[in-house]
Design an enzyme around this catalytic site. Structure first.
Site, PDB file in Angstrom:
ATOM      1  N   LYS A  95     -26.603  24.707 -28.156  1.00  0.00           N
ATOM      2  CA  LYS A  95     -25.797  24.413 -29.340  1.00  0.00           C
ATOM      3  C   LYS A  95     -26.358  25.270 -30.470  1.00  0.00           C
ATOM      4  O   LYS A  95     -27.493  25.077 -30.905  1.00  0.00           O
ATOM      5  CB  LYS A  95     -25.854  22.934 -29.715  1.00  0.00           C
ATOM      6  CG  LYS A  95     -24.977  22.621 -30.926  1.00  0.00           C
ATOM      7  CD  LYS A  95     -25.177  21.204 -31.425  1.00  0.00           C
ATOM      8  CE  LYS A  95     -24.337  21.003 -32.690  1.00  0.00           C
ATOM      9  NZ  LYS A  95     -24.687  19.738 -33.374  1.00  0.00           N
ATOM     10  N   GLY A 183     -20.123  14.349 -39.195  1.00  0.00           N
ATOM     11  CA  GLY A 183     -19.346  13.582 -40.156  1.00  0.00           C
ATOM     12  C   GLY A 183     -18.631  12.365 -39.610  1.00  0.00           C
ATOM     13  O   GLY A 183     -18.136  11.546 -40.382  1.00  0.00           O
TER      14      GLY A 183
END
Length: 261
Positions: A95, A183
């Site tokens: 990632k 988020g």
């Protein structure tokens, strides 16, 4: 099924390993989540093997590790961390995270694209964390990234899908999996992302800081399953006016005719 590069996963919920009160609580929550792909910052990995208290149990659970380059501020730093991860953990999956801004942790698009292009050339399976920029996501796809991970809102903010309109465009245009990252603060928001057409979501903070992380992990698991199933089933179209689910007048007309007779 979620297909990323040469790997097929049954869970569309990716999770993180940060912010948990204890390693034991983290492992219990990850197991409850059903996640098969878990991200971990390279800065938390003991390259001498001392972190096996976490790594070994993860592997026993059948969880695939996705090391990340969190903390890198430039492409060069991220590339260096990626090479360390491959050597230390024996995985070419990565990632990619590059966020020089320490207040909002927003990803640097220029450095991210630069690093992604080089890492793909070196044989990495790159999943880049990026802004919800349709043009950037397409460029990342074109240089060979296995998926794109646009943010829903700033990392750890729990604000939900603040970038919804741009996420829709990214999902429409992408030919690789779209994983909404950062988020997401509630299971309903995760379900919303899947209903919108996202292939998966990555959730960490909302689970780790919950009063009961294990229960919250299970809630996210169910929400992601529900959102994905709803998308597959086919959501009804939205309309401005009402649409009756049964005839409004037929019964009354029949009763009136019966009374006349």
């Amino acid at each position: 099924m979620l297909h990323i590069a040469d790997t097929t996963l049954t869970s569309r919920l990716l999770t993180g390993t940060g912010k948990f009160a204890t390693p034991e609580l983290m492992l219990a929550a990850l197991e409850a989540s059903g996640s098969q792909l878990v991200t971990m910052a390279m800065k938390r990995v003991d390259l001498n093997g001392g972190n096996d208290a976490i790594l070994a149990p993860l592997r026993q659970l059948g969880i695939k590790l996705l090391p990340n380059t969190s903390g890198a501020k430039t492409a060069d730093e991220a590339i260096f961390a990626a090479r360390l991860a491959r050597e230390a953990l024996g995985t070419h999956w990565l990632k990619l995270e590059i966020h020089p801004d320490v207040k909002y942790l927003l990803p640097d698009p220029i450095e991210t694209l630069k690093a992604a292009e080089q890492l793909v050339k070196e044989g990495f399976t790159v999943l880049p964390y990026c802004g919800a920029d349709p043009v950037l996501c397409k460029r990342l796809e074109e240089v060979g990234c296995a998926a794109v991970m646009p943010l829903g809102a700033p990392i750890g903010s729990n604000q939900g899908l603040q970038t919804r309109d741009f996420l829709r465009i990214i999902i429409e245009q992408a030919r690789v999996p779209v994983i909404v990252d950062a988020g997401i603060g509630a299971p309903s928001q995760a379900a919303d992302a899947l209903e919108m057409g996202a292939d998966a979501v990555l959730v960490n903070t909302a689970i780790a800081v919950a009063r009961d992380p294990v229960a919250m992990a299970r809630a996210f698991r169910l929400a992601v399953e529900a959102g994905g199933l709803a998308r597959q089933a086919g959501l009804g179209s939205k309309q401005f006016v009402a649409s009756a689910t049964s005839p409004l007048t037929g019964f009354l007309h029949q009763q009136a005719e019966g009374a006349v007779r």
